[in-house]
Design a protein around this motif. Structure first.
Motif, short mmCIF file in Angstrom:
data_model
loop_
_atom_site.label_atom_id
_atom_site.label_comp_id
_atom_site.label_asym_id
_atom_site.label_seq_id
_atom_site.Cartn_x
_atom_site.Cartn_y
_atom_site.Cartn_z
N ALA A 201 -60.97 -78.16 -9.22
CA ALA A 201 -60.00 -77.43 -8.49
C ALA A 201 -60.32 -75.75 -8.68
CB ALA A 201 -58.33 -77.81 -8.94
N PRO A 202 -60.46 -75.17 -7.58
CA PRO A 202 -60.50 -73.86 -7.49
C PRO A 202 -59.66 -73.04 -8.17
CG PRO A 202 -61.35 -74.67 -5.51
CD PRO A 202 -60.61 -75.70 -6.09
N ASP A 203 -58.17 -73.38 -7.51
CA ASP A 203 -57.05 -72.67 -8.36
C ASP A 203 -56.91 -72.69 -9.79
OD1 ASP A 203 -56.28 -75.21 -7.85
OD2 ASP A 203 -54.40 -75.06 -7.37
N ILE A 204 -57.01 -73.78 -10.35
CA ILE A 204 -57.22 -73.78 -11.66
C ILE A 204 -58.14 -73.23 -12.46
CG2 ILE A 204 -57.05 -75.58 -13.79
CD1 ILE A 204 -56.28 -77.58 -11.96
N ALA A 205 -59.29 -73.26 -12.05
CA ALA A 205 -60.28 -72.42 -12.34
C ALA A 205 -60.19 -70.95 -12.22
CB ALA A 205 -61.92 -72.80 -11.78
N ALA A 206 -59.25 -70.48 -11.30
CA ALA A 206 -59.17 -69.40 -11.12
C ALA A 206 -58.15 -68.56 -12.24
CB ALA A 206 -58.75 -69.00 -9.51
N SER A 207 -57.03 -69.53 -12.28
CA SER A 207 -56.17 -68.99 -13.27
C SER A 207 -56.63 -69.04 -14.57
CB SER A 207 -54.99 -70.12 -13.17
OG SER A 207 -54.26 -69.79 -11.94
N VAL A 208 -57.52 -69.71 -15.29
CA VAL A 208 -58.11 -69.76 -16.37
C VAL A 208 -59.25 -68.74 -16.43
CG1 VAL A 208 -59.74 -71.02 -18.02
CG2 VAL A 208 -57.67 -72.04 -16.77
N HIS A 209 -59.77 -68.43 -15.40
CA HIS A 209 -60.86 -67.40 -15.62
C HIS A 209 -60.00 -66.09 -15.51
CE1 HIS A 209 -62.97 -63.80 -13.74
NE2 HIS A 209 -63.89 -64.36 -14.45
N GLY B 79 -50.14 -58.54 -20.14
CA GLY B 79 -49.19 -59.01 -19.10
C GLY B 79 -50.07 -59.63 -17.96
N ALA B 80 -51.28 -59.33 -17.55
CA ALA B 80 -52.30 -60.18 -16.86
C ALA B 80 -52.58 -61.46 -17.38
CB ALA B 80 -53.49 -59.48 -16.62
N ALA B 81 -52.72 -61.70 -18.74
CA ALA B 81 -52.86 -62.90 -19.16
C ALA B 81 -51.80 -63.87 -19.13
CB ALA B 81 -53.23 -62.87 -20.44
N GLU B 82 -50.26 -63.29 -19.39
CA GLU B 82 -49.11 -64.08 -19.34
C GLU B 82 -48.67 -64.35 -17.76
OE1 GLU B 82 -46.30 -61.15 -21.01
OE2 GLU B 82 -46.54 -62.16 -23.12
N ASP B 83 -49.12 -63.85 -16.79
CA ASP B 83 -49.06 -64.09 -15.38
C ASP B 83 -50.08 -65.26 -15.33
OD1 ASP B 83 -47.23 -62.04 -14.97
OD2 ASP B 83 -48.73 -60.70 -14.04
N ALA B 84 -51.27 -65.14 -15.83
CA ALA B 84 -52.25 -66.45 -15.39
C ALA B 84 -51.67 -67.45 -16.17
CB ALA B 84 -53.40 -66.05 -16.00
N ILE B 85 -50.86 -67.59 -17.40
CA ILE B 85 -50.44 -68.41 -17.97
C ILE B 85 -49.48 -69.05 -17.08
CG2 ILE B 85 -49.22 -69.54 -19.85
CD1 ILE B 85 -50.54 -67.51 -21.67
N GLU B 86 -48.28 -68.53 -16.63
CA GLU B 86 -47.43 -68.87 -15.71
C GLU B 86 -47.85 -69.71 -14.55
OE1 GLU B 86 -44.49 -65.77 -14.62
OE2 GLU B 86 -44.24 -65.38 -16.74
N ARG B 87 -49.17 -69.22 -13.82
CA ARG B 87 -49.72 -69.89 -12.85
C ARG B 87 -50.19 -71.39 -13.20
NH1 ARG B 87 -52.41 -64.85 -12.09
NH2 ARG B 87 -54.43 -66.00 -12.00
N LEU B 88 -50.30 -71.43 -14.41
CA LEU B 88 -50.93 -72.73 -14.64
C LEU B 88 -49.69 -73.85 -15.13
CD1 LEU B 88 -53.77 -71.76 -17.18
CD2 LEU B 88 -54.04 -73.09 -15.18
N ALA B 89 -48.34 -73.23 -14.87
CA ALA B 89 -47.27 -74.05 -15.43
C ALA B 89 -47.44 -75.55 -14.83
CB ALA B 89 -45.79 -73.40 -15.02
N GLY B 90 -47.69 -75.65 -13.41
CA GLY B 90 -47.57 -76.78 -12.67
C GLY B 90 -49.10 -77.77 -13.00
N VAL B 91 -49.67 -77.32 -13.93
CA VAL B 91 -50.95 -77.98 -14.19
C VAL B 91 -50.91 -78.41 -15.67
CG1 VAL B 91 -53.41 -78.12 -14.10
CG2 VAL B 91 -52.15 -76.90 -12.32
N PRO C 42 -47.05 -77.53 -24.42
CA PRO C 42 -47.93 -77.33 -25.79
C PRO C 42 -49.05 -76.64 -25.34
CG PRO C 42 -47.05 -79.68 -25.74
CD PRO C 42 -46.84 -79.25 -24.44
N THR C 43 -49.82 -76.89 -24.04
CA THR C 43 -51.07 -76.21 -23.85
C THR C 43 -50.78 -74.87 -23.47
OG1 THR C 43 -51.87 -78.17 -22.71
CG2 THR C 43 -53.04 -76.30 -22.03
N ARG C 44 -49.60 -74.44 -22.67
CA ARG C 44 -49.25 -73.32 -22.46
C ARG C 44 -48.86 -72.40 -23.66
NH1 ARG C 44 -46.25 -75.74 -18.74
NH2 ARG C 44 -44.17 -75.01 -19.48
N ALA C 45 -48.36 -73.10 -24.58
CA ALA C 45 -47.93 -72.46 -25.95
C ALA C 45 -49.16 -71.89 -26.84
CB ALA C 45 -46.96 -73.30 -26.70
#
Length: 366
Positions: A224-232, A329-341, A345-348
């Protein structure tokens, strides 16, 4: 998946590393000649003595983002071992390049071998002997890393193995390109911000965080491109912040916080954003004073104290601290975007890695 999964993963990783170095390096060396037993021990030490296992851990948390419940982390353990073996090889070679005496709070491989040569009154120059031997130790670990990687991906679907191999090969070239750029910059005394930024990206960020996390996603089968983009986005922010933090730790930290002798970046004249900002903002007298210190391997404690004073006084520390805060701050925003995936524990886990890589308690109080 539970919070203890990372502990299980790391335990399996350590077992894999111990077994790999024993079977693929130590035993073959001893089979050639028992006199190589000491080299075998240094190979074990280079891989297993200390180290935060950052690269396997970043790969693990990316894998956690996309792995289906109940899927075995077996291939990821082998991949993590390959990353650590490659890292160990690069550190051994880096210490030769940088003439470093200390690694992870202990004598570097080159220093240990030079000391052995002196103790045995060997013929020739002890330092040269230590460097030459260390290059070969690094080569052994480098080749073992690639054998270990090949074994790790052998059981993956062909398309996944191909994409994973492509990413690993790219990472291999990128980190060496970063080192080449750094050496060219040192030779040319090029401390421009653009130079430091490119070196930072390829020598540290891509190699330490971005590619390992990409590898973890690939092993998990994420497409999924959106997941890969958030992780990147997370990986790029953490990777840059980690290097900026490392630059500060080299000058203001201790051996415990940096793993190296303090001030080695200044002594070797490495181009960093910290140094570049200082040379841009400090007064003429301070610039002259600092320039006389940068690149001198014999710089003493008093001179390094002066360098710290200049860097702090011109606002460079606050500048880099602010850059790190923005990247956090940018990394924390990316973690928030992963909330639905990703589960909680993974986000933590991602948050914990971010905190670990940007900890600045060693800095002088503002």
């Amino acid at each position: 998946m539970s919070d203890t999964d990372q502990t299980t993963f790391l335990s399996a990783l350590e077992d894999h590393l111990r077994r790999t170095v024993t079977e693929a390096v130590a035993e073959p060396l001893r089979a050639v000649d028992e006199e190589l037993n000491g080299i075998a021990g240094l190979c074990h030490s280079a891989v297993q003595a200390g180290g935060k296992r950052l690269r396997p851990r970043f790969a693990y948390w990316a894998w956690r983002v996309g792995a289906a419940p109940g899927v075995s982390a077996g291939p990821l353990v082998g991949l993590g071992a390959a990353l650590e073996l490659l890292h160990a090889a690069i550190l051994v070679h880096d210490d030769v390049i940088d003439s470093s005496e200390v690694r992870r709070g202990k004598p570097s491989v080159r220093a240990a071998l030079a000391a052995e040569h002196r103790a045995e009154a060997g013929w020739g120059d002890s330092r040269e002997f230590g460097d030459h031997m260390a290059l070969l130790v690094g080569d052994i670990l480098w080749s073992t890393a690639h054998d270990t990687f090949d074994a790790a991906v052998a059981g993956l679907p062909a398309d996944v193995a191909q994409r994973t191999s492509r990413a690993f090969r790219s990472m291999r070239v990128e980190v060496l390109a970063g080192q080449l750029l750094e050496l060219r910059a040192q030779a040319g005394r090029d401390y421009r911000a653009t130079t430091a930024e490119k070196i930072l990206r390829y020598k540290t960020s891509v190699y330490t965080v971005e590619r390992p996390m990409e590898l973890g996603l690939l092993v998990a089968g994420v497409t999924a491109p959106d997941i890969a983009a958030s992780v990147h986005d997370y990986a790029a922010a953490v990777g840059q912040a980690f290097q900026l933090r490392d630059d500060l730790a080299d000058l203001y930290g201790t051996t415990d916080s940096s793993g190296k002798r303090g001030g080695d970046d200044i002594r070797s004249g490495k181009p960093t954003e910290l140094l570049g900002f200082t040379l841009d903002r400090a007064g003429a007298a301070e610039v002259d004073s600092l320039t006389a210190i940068v690149g001198r391997q014999d710089a003493g404690d008093d001179e390094l104290a002066r360098a710290r004073q200049i860097v702090l006084g011109c606002g460079a520390v606050d500048h880099v601290r602010g850059r790190i805060a923005d990247l956090v701050g940018a990394a924390e925003d990316a973690i928030e975007r992963l909330a639905g995936v990703a589960d909680a524990p993974t986000r933590a886990g991602l948050e914990a890695m971010l905190i670990e890589c940007t900890e600045l308690s060693f800095l002088p109080v503002p």
